[in-house]
Design a protein around this motif. Structure first.
Motif, short mmCIF file in Angstrom:
data_model
loop_
_atom_site.label_atom_id
_atom_site.label_comp_id
_atom_site.label_asym_id
_atom_site.label_seq_id
_atom_site.Cartn_x
_atom_site.Cartn_y
_atom_site.Cartn_z
N GLU A 25 -1.56 -2.20 -9.00
CA GLU A 25 -2.86 -1.71 -8.54
C GLU A 25 -3.90 -2.81 -8.49
O GLU A 25 -4.76 -2.83 -7.60
CB GLU A 25 -3.37 -0.61 -9.48
N GLU A 26 -3.84 -3.71 -9.45
CA GLU A 26 -4.96 -4.64 -9.64
C GLU A 26 -4.80 -5.98 -8.91
O GLU A 26 -5.77 -6.70 -8.77
CB GLU A 26 -5.16 -4.93 -11.14
N LEU A 52 -6.74 4.78 -2.88
CA LEU A 52 -6.48 3.34 -2.75
C LEU A 52 -7.74 2.50 -2.93
O LEU A 52 -7.67 1.28 -2.95
CB LEU A 52 -5.85 3.03 -1.39
N ARG A 100 -11.39 1.98 -5.20
CA ARG A 100 -11.96 2.34 -6.50
C ARG A 100 -13.36 2.92 -6.32
O ARG A 100 -14.24 2.27 -5.76
CB ARG A 100 -12.01 1.12 -7.41
N MET A 125 3.80 1.43 -1.26
CA MET A 125 4.35 1.55 -2.62
C MET A 125 3.39 2.33 -3.51
O MET A 125 3.79 3.22 -4.26
CB MET A 125 4.54 0.15 -3.25
N ARG A 126 2.12 1.96 -3.42
CA ARG A 126 1.11 2.62 -4.26
C ARG A 126 0.97 4.09 -3.89
O ARG A 126 0.76 4.95 -4.73
CB ARG A 126 -0.24 1.91 -4.13
N GLU A 152 0.84 -1.20 0.00
CA GLU A 152 0.00 0.00 0.00
C GLU A 152 0.88 1.26 0.00
O GLU A 152 0.59 2.22 -0.70
CB GLU A 152 -0.89 -0.03 1.24
N TRP A 177 11.14 6.47 2.31
CA TRP A 177 9.79 6.92 1.97
C TRP A 177 9.74 8.44 1.77
O TRP A 177 8.92 8.94 0.99
CB TRP A 177 8.79 6.47 3.04
N PRO A 196 5.47 4.00 -11.42
CA PRO A 196 5.55 2.53 -11.41
C PRO A 196 6.67 2.00 -12.29
O PRO A 196 7.28 0.97 -11.97
CB PRO A 196 4.19 2.09 -11.94
N ARG A 248 -1.56 11.28 -4.84
CA ARG A 248 -0.93 10.44 -3.82
C ARG A 248 0.38 11.04 -3.31
O ARG A 248 0.73 10.87 -2.15
CB ARG A 248 -0.64 9.05 -4.40
N ARG A 294 -1.78 9.58 -9.22
CA ARG A 294 -0.39 9.57 -8.75
C ARG A 294 0.03 10.94 -8.24
O ARG A 294 0.74 11.07 -7.25
CB ARG A 294 0.54 9.12 -9.89
#
Lengths: 222, 221
Positions: free
Chosen positions: A220-221, B47, B49, A84-85, A82, B95, A91, B70, B67
């Motif tokens: 993501e998927e 995160l 949908r 990472m996203r 999470e 991070w 990406p 985020r 993106r």
């Protein structure tokens, strides 16, 4: 993007350097495979010499599976996927960074195995440039395809068994091309090793492009 | 967000939520377990949908530019998102740099979370749950997010840690960041928030000012 990829690769390599989990399993495993084949085929040194290239790449490929699994086990820690996203990193940079870290480990492994086949199999290197190019192209191909299929399986509970099932058939052309090119480099092959090396380069470029394109979607998927 | 619907396993975790939050607000999300608080936070982070409705975060369409959004958002979830083999300092630095912040931000975040001493060199695997939480908080702080999304931020922390969370949240809001947080520790949370939103069944049931301050007049979305 390259700076971000360096950041990701640096992180993975730093973790590997600190833990030595991947290398600590990968190198002994691959060397053990070489030693076992040496024992098994010792009665007939002719077979061992002719099979050197194939055995070298089989050992590399199996060890490469461990490297791929380890690379995505790092991201399986709670909340990391999470994060990472959420990181906002491209990406494609994640893909390139993780593939680069795998490639560095594989190149180190290949150097160790190279010494191993010289000592155990009495390999005689006649085309060092061809062998170097083959190692580079095959390594990039294994790392790129491994990273792509690694992220595909990473979100699944069965990832440890799924990665080899998905990856080994995909890497069959790499095994074939790298073996043929290496046979030429060792003076055991027939035909032009450079054309096989070209096939490996095409595979590497193809999977690098696929990975840069689809890594984000898979992240993501899955 | 307008009429936002988010499905979890085909069931609506958010069922037509309308919510406007102004910059600088500290909004408490309260409600029973399974009410949709975490889903709302995850939706704001891009995160989850969104299958219906629109979500605009920090002036950007979340669906069109996830993106970009985020990168401006920081989220503290139940899971800490730390690499076990990296030290506290390495985790925070990684991070931070991933979000485009520099090493000074990471150093400052470590210091503000009291992690700049010997603890900075300890691998995350050897930390206690509370220390992991602090490290995750430092990693969030180092990103310098404009929107803070905190899921049970006080959980697992000792009193000093809880005070630290409150201090960081107030400082962030004072600096113009927006904070949404979910909590079951209502006494402490209502003292921190300027506004409390009650969620149940994936819908907003109540939206009111708390003793800490009025609902912001400016609605920036």
């Amino acid at each position: 993007m390259l700076a971000d990829a360096r950041l990701v690769a640096g992180k993975d390599l730093r973790i590997e350097w600190r833990s030595r989990v991947g290398i600590g399993q990968m190198v002994p495993f691959a060397v053990l495979v070489l030693v076992l084949f040496a024992f098994a085929l010792d009665p007939d040194r002719g077979i061992l010499t002719r099979a050197t290239a194939g055995l070298y790449w089989v050992a590399t490929l199996f060890a490469g599976l461990l490297a791929v699994q380890r690379a995505f086990a790092l991201e399986a820690a709670p909340g990391v996927r999470e994060a990472m996203r959420l990181s906002g990193l491209d990406p494609a940079a994640w893909f390139l960074g993780k593939a680069a870290a795998i490639a560095v480990q594989l190149l180190l492994l290949e150097a160790v195995l190279g010494v191993g086949v010289v000592v155990l199999y009495s390999a005689d290197l006649q085309g060092p440039l061809l062998l170097l190019a083959t190692c580079l192209a095959a390594t990039v191909g294994i790392a790129a395809a491994g990273t792509l299929y690694g992220v595909l399986a990473a979100g699944l509970a069965v990832r440890d068994t799924l990665v080899p099932l998905l990856l080994l058939p995909v890497l069959a052309p790499v095994l074939l091309g790298a073996t043929r090119a290496s046979e030429s480099a060792l003076g055991n092959g027939v035909g032009d090793g450079w054309s096989w090396c070209g096939l490996l380069a095409v595979f590497a470029v193809l999977y690098t492009m696929l990975g840069m394109t689809f890594f984000g979607t898979l992240l993501e998927e899955t | 967000m307008r009429d936002a619907v988010v499905l979890l396993d085909r069931f609506p975790a958010l069922a037509g939520v309308d919510l406007d939050v102004a910059r600088g607000e500290i909004v408490l999300l309260r409600g029973p377990n399974g009410a949709g608080k975490t889903t709302l936070l995850r939706t704001c982070a891009g995160l989850a949908r969104v299958v219906q409705g629109t979500v605009e975060v920090l002036g950007e369409d979340l669906v069109a530019t996830p993106r970009s959004v985020r990168r401006r958002v920081g989220m503290l979830s139940h899971q800490d998102g730390l690499y076990a083999d990296l030290t506290v300092e390495d985790n925070v630095r990684f991070w931070a740099r991933a979000a485009g912040a520099d090493l000074d931000d990471a150093r400052s975040a470590l210091a503000r979370c009291d992690l700049d001493g010997r603890l900075a060199t300890v691998p995350a695997a050897r930390l206690s749950a509370g220390q992991k939480r602090r490290t995750a908080l430092a990693a969030l702080l180092a990103r310098r997010p404009e929107l803070w999304l905190l899921d049970e931020p006080h959980a697992g922390l000792d009193r000093a840690g809880r005070d630290l969370v409150d201090r960081l949240v107030r400082d962030a809001a004072a600096a113009g960041a927006t904070v949404l947080f979910a909590s079951h520790e209502l006494d402490r949370a209502e003292g921190l928030a300027t506004r409390a939103v009650t969620i149940a069944g994936g819908q907003i049931r109540d939206d009111s000012a708390t003793p800490a301050g009025p609902i912001g007049a400016e609605r920036a979305g």
